[in-house]
Design a protein around this motif. Structure first.
Motif, PDB file in Angstrom:
ATOM      1  N   ARG A  70      -3.277   0.169  -3.600  1.00 58.22           N
ATOM      2  CA  ARG A  70      -2.780  -1.108  -3.417  1.00 58.22           C
ATOM      3  C   ARG A  70      -2.223  -1.940  -4.677  1.00 58.22           C
ATOM      4  N   GLY A  71      -1.357  -2.808  -4.183  1.00 58.72           N
ATOM      5  CA  GLY A  71      -0.875  -3.529  -5.492  1.00 58.72           C
ATOM      6  C   GLY A  71      -0.438  -4.886  -4.936  1.00 58.72           C
ATOM      7  N   ARG A  72      -0.074  -5.991  -5.851  1.00 55.16           N
ATOM      8  CA  ARG A  72       0.398  -7.011  -5.304  1.00 55.16           C
ATOM      9  C   ARG A  72       1.447  -7.559  -6.188  1.00 55.16           C
ATOM     10  N   PHE A  73       2.204  -8.742  -5.870  1.00 59.06           N
ATOM     11  CA  PHE A  73       3.023  -9.274  -6.554  1.00 59.06           C
ATOM     12  C   PHE A  73       2.463 -10.661  -6.746  1.00 59.06           C
ATOM     13  N   THR A  74       2.170 -11.366  -8.022  1.00 59.63           N
ATOM     14  CA  THR A  74       1.534 -12.509  -8.359  1.00 59.63           C
ATOM     15  C   THR A  74       2.382 -13.813  -8.253  1.00 59.63           C
ATOM     16  N   ASP A  75       3.702 -13.425  -8.394  1.00 64.75           N
ATOM     17  CA  ASP A  75       4.556 -14.932  -8.466  1.00 64.75           C
ATOM     18  C   ASP A  75       5.633 -14.647  -7.452  1.00 64.75           C
TER      19      ASP A  75
ATOM     20  N   VAL B   6       0.891  -1.252   0.139  1.00 68.20           N
ATOM     21  CA  VAL B   6       0.030   0.096   0.011  1.00 68.20           C
ATOM     22  C   VAL B   6       0.946   1.168   0.167  1.00 68.20           C
ATOM     23  N   ALA B   7       0.445   2.122  -0.835  1.00 65.97           N
ATOM     24  CA  ALA B   7       1.473   3.371  -1.021  1.00 65.97           C
ATOM     25  C   ALA B   7       0.471   4.579  -1.325  1.00 65.97           C
ATOM     26  N   ARG B   8       0.928   5.683  -0.577  1.00 66.61           N
ATOM     27  CA  ARG B   8      -0.019   6.899  -0.928  1.00 66.61           C
ATOM     28  C   ARG B   8       0.202   7.644  -2.203  1.00 66.61           C
ATOM     29  N   HIS B   9      -0.910   7.938  -2.921  1.00 62.01           N
ATOM     30  CA  HIS B   9      -1.021   8.750  -4.032  1.00 62.01           C
ATOM     31  C   HIS B   9      -1.642   9.992  -3.968  1.00 62.01           C
ATOM     32  N   LEU B  10      -0.970  11.026  -4.508  1.00 59.51           N
ATOM     33  CA  LEU B  10      -1.589  12.330  -4.415  1.00 59.51           C
ATOM     34  C   LEU B  10      -1.391  12.918  -2.677  1.00 59.51           C
ATOM     35  N   MET B  11      -0.601  12.131  -2.034  1.00 51.96           N
ATOM     36  CA  MET B  11      -0.769  12.587  -0.616  1.00 51.96           C
ATOM     37  C   MET B  11      -2.161  12.237   0.132  1.00 51.96           C
ATOM     38  N   ILE B  12      -3.144  11.815  -0.474  1.00 52.67           N
ATOM     39  CA  ILE B  12      -4.246  11.552   0.115  1.00 52.67           C
ATOM     40  C   ILE B  12      -4.833  10.168   0.113  1.00 52.67           C
ATOM     41  N   ALA B  13      -4.440   9.459  -0.987  1.00 50.78           N
ATOM     42  CA  ALA B  13      -5.431   8.199  -1.361  1.00 50.78           C
ATOM     43  C   ALA B  13      -4.305   7.056  -0.946  1.00 50.78           C
ATOM     44  N   LYS B  14      -4.901   5.888  -0.660  1.00 45.29           N
ATOM     45  CA  LYS B  14      -4.130   4.709  -0.598  1.00 45.29           C
ATOM     46  C   LYS B  14      -4.167   3.891  -1.884  1.00 45.29           C
TER      47      LYS B  14
ATOM     48  N   THR C 149      -1.275  -3.670  -9.935  1.00 48.49           N
ATOM     49  CA  THR C 149      -2.026  -2.563  -9.249  1.00 48.49           C
ATOM     50  C   THR C 149      -3.476  -2.410  -9.836  1.00 48.49           C
ATOM     51  N   GLY C 150      -3.806  -3.202 -10.915  1.00 46.94           N
ATOM     52  CA  GLY C 150      -5.117  -3.128 -11.643  1.00 46.94           C
ATOM     53  C   GLY C 150      -5.063  -1.915 -12.568  1.00 46.94           C
ATOM     54  N   ASP C 151      -3.874  -1.507 -12.833  1.00 45.79           N
ATOM     55  CA  ASP C 151      -3.840  -0.354 -14.014  1.00 45.79           C
ATOM     56  C   ASP C 151      -2.605  -0.616 -14.799  1.00 45.79           C
ATOM     57  N   GLU C 152      -2.785  -1.200 -16.086  1.00 44.42           N
ATOM     58  CA  GLU C 152      -1.750  -1.632 -16.811  1.00 44.42           C
ATOM     59  C   GLU C 152      -0.640  -0.345 -16.994  1.00 44.42           C
ATOM     60  N   ALA C 153      -1.140   0.668 -17.171  1.00 46.22           N
ATOM     61  CA  ALA C 153      -0.084   1.781 -17.514  1.00 46.22           C
ATOM     62  C   ALA C 153       0.716   1.978 -16.271  1.00 46.22           C
ATOM     63  N   ARG C 154      -0.004   2.323 -15.339  1.00 41.20           N
ATOM     64  CA  ARG C 154       0.949   2.272 -13.901  1.00 41.20           C
ATOM     65  C   ARG C 154       1.935   0.965 -13.655  1.00 41.20           C
ATOM     66  N   ASP C 155       1.097  -0.148 -13.990  1.00 38.24           N
ATOM     67  CA  ASP C 155       2.200  -1.275 -13.829  1.00 38.24           C
ATOM     68  C   ASP C 155       3.360  -1.281 -14.756  1.00 38.24           C
ATOM     69  N   THR C 156       3.309  -0.905 -15.883  1.00 33.53           N
ATOM     70  CA  THR C 156       4.346  -0.820 -16.943  1.00 33.53           C
ATOM     71  C   THR C 156       5.495   0.336 -16.295  1.00 33.53           C
ATOM     72  N   HIS C 157       4.937   1.463 -15.781  1.00 32.92           N
ATOM     73  CA  HIS C 157       5.725   2.297 -15.307  1.00 32.92           C
ATOM     74  C   HIS C 157       6.449   1.803 -14.068  1.00 32.92           C
ATOM     75  N   LEU C 158       5.823   1.107 -13.258  1.00 37.95           N
ATOM     76  CA  LEU C 158       6.491   0.352 -11.964  1.00 37.95           C
ATOM     77  C   LEU C 158       7.522  -0.680 -12.410  1.00 37.95           C
ATOM     78  N   ARG C 159       7.361  -1.277 -13.646  1.00 44.65           N
ATOM     79  CA  ARG C 159       8.561  -2.163 -14.186  1.00 44.65           C
ATOM     80  C   ARG C 159       9.492  -1.713 -14.626  1.00 44.65           C
TER      81      ARG C 159
END
Length: 189
Positions: free
Chosen positions: A43-48, A33-41, A75-85
């Motif tokens: 969530r993401g996971r590693f599946t392997d 769990v990480a903060r986004h925009l300083m207000i929201a949480k 994280t449920g958002d492919e564009a964000r997941d691509t950036h995180l990779r």
């Protein structure tokens, strides 16, 4: 069919029997769990996730080793997941795995502390996981299973995950603190 005992009492604690246990990938989760925009949480996971838990006769002598495929981030958002990779974050091409190797186990009364080295992006830092033994069972196929839940908080910047963007209203896009939450089921090897 004889059902094997999967727990025992040590002092006042129920703990798994000694032995080697393999993490059951289909029934385990490593989430964050990480903060986004300083207000929201967010969530993401590693599946392997794979690994071994070695339970010793003296529980404090036990150990764990976990390997996470960094590219399995979701994280449920492919564009964000691509950036995180990408190199801004996990850089999965250069650093394909995230590793955890325990260094000690400490009894803290009603729960346990699993201390170990976490390696992300080639950077290793000590972390402490607050662990609870959730119990044991035998599945319908006769396999002995144990379960643990654990949590910790880390500063992602300590691992070289420093990319960010300033907000017009002050603050940053992504907070530095990341909460780790694990639910692990393991099968007797």
């Amino acid at each position: 069919m004889t059902i094997a005992t999967t727990t025992r009492s040590v002092e006042t604690h129920e703990v798994p029997v000694a032995g080697t246990w393999q993490i059951d990938r289909a029934h385990s989760a490593v989430e964050f769990v990480a903060r986004h925009l300083m207000i929201a949480k967010v969530r993401g996971r590693f599946t392997d996730v794979a690994g071994t838990i070695e339970i010793c006769e003296v529980p404090e002598d036990s150990s764990a080793h976990v390997t996470i495929q960094a590219s399995s981030i979701s994280t449920g958002d492919e564009a964000r997941d691509t950036h995180l990779r990408a190199p801004d974050f996990l850089d999965v091409e250069q650093f394909p795995t995230i590793e955890f190797h325990s260094t000690s186990v400490e009894n803290e009364g009603s729960h346990w502390l699993l201390v170990g080295d976490l390696t992300v992006r080639g950077v290793t830092r000590a972390v402490v996981l607050d662990v609870e033994f959730d119990g044991a069972a035998t599945d319908p196929f006769g396999n002995s299973k144990i379960a643990f839940s654990a949590s910790s908080q880390v500063n992602r910047e300590d691992f070289g995950l420093t990319w960010n963007a300033p907000l017009e209203t002050g603050g940053v896009l992504i907070g530095p603190k990341v909460r780790l939450e694990l639910s692990v089921e393991a099968v007797k090897a």
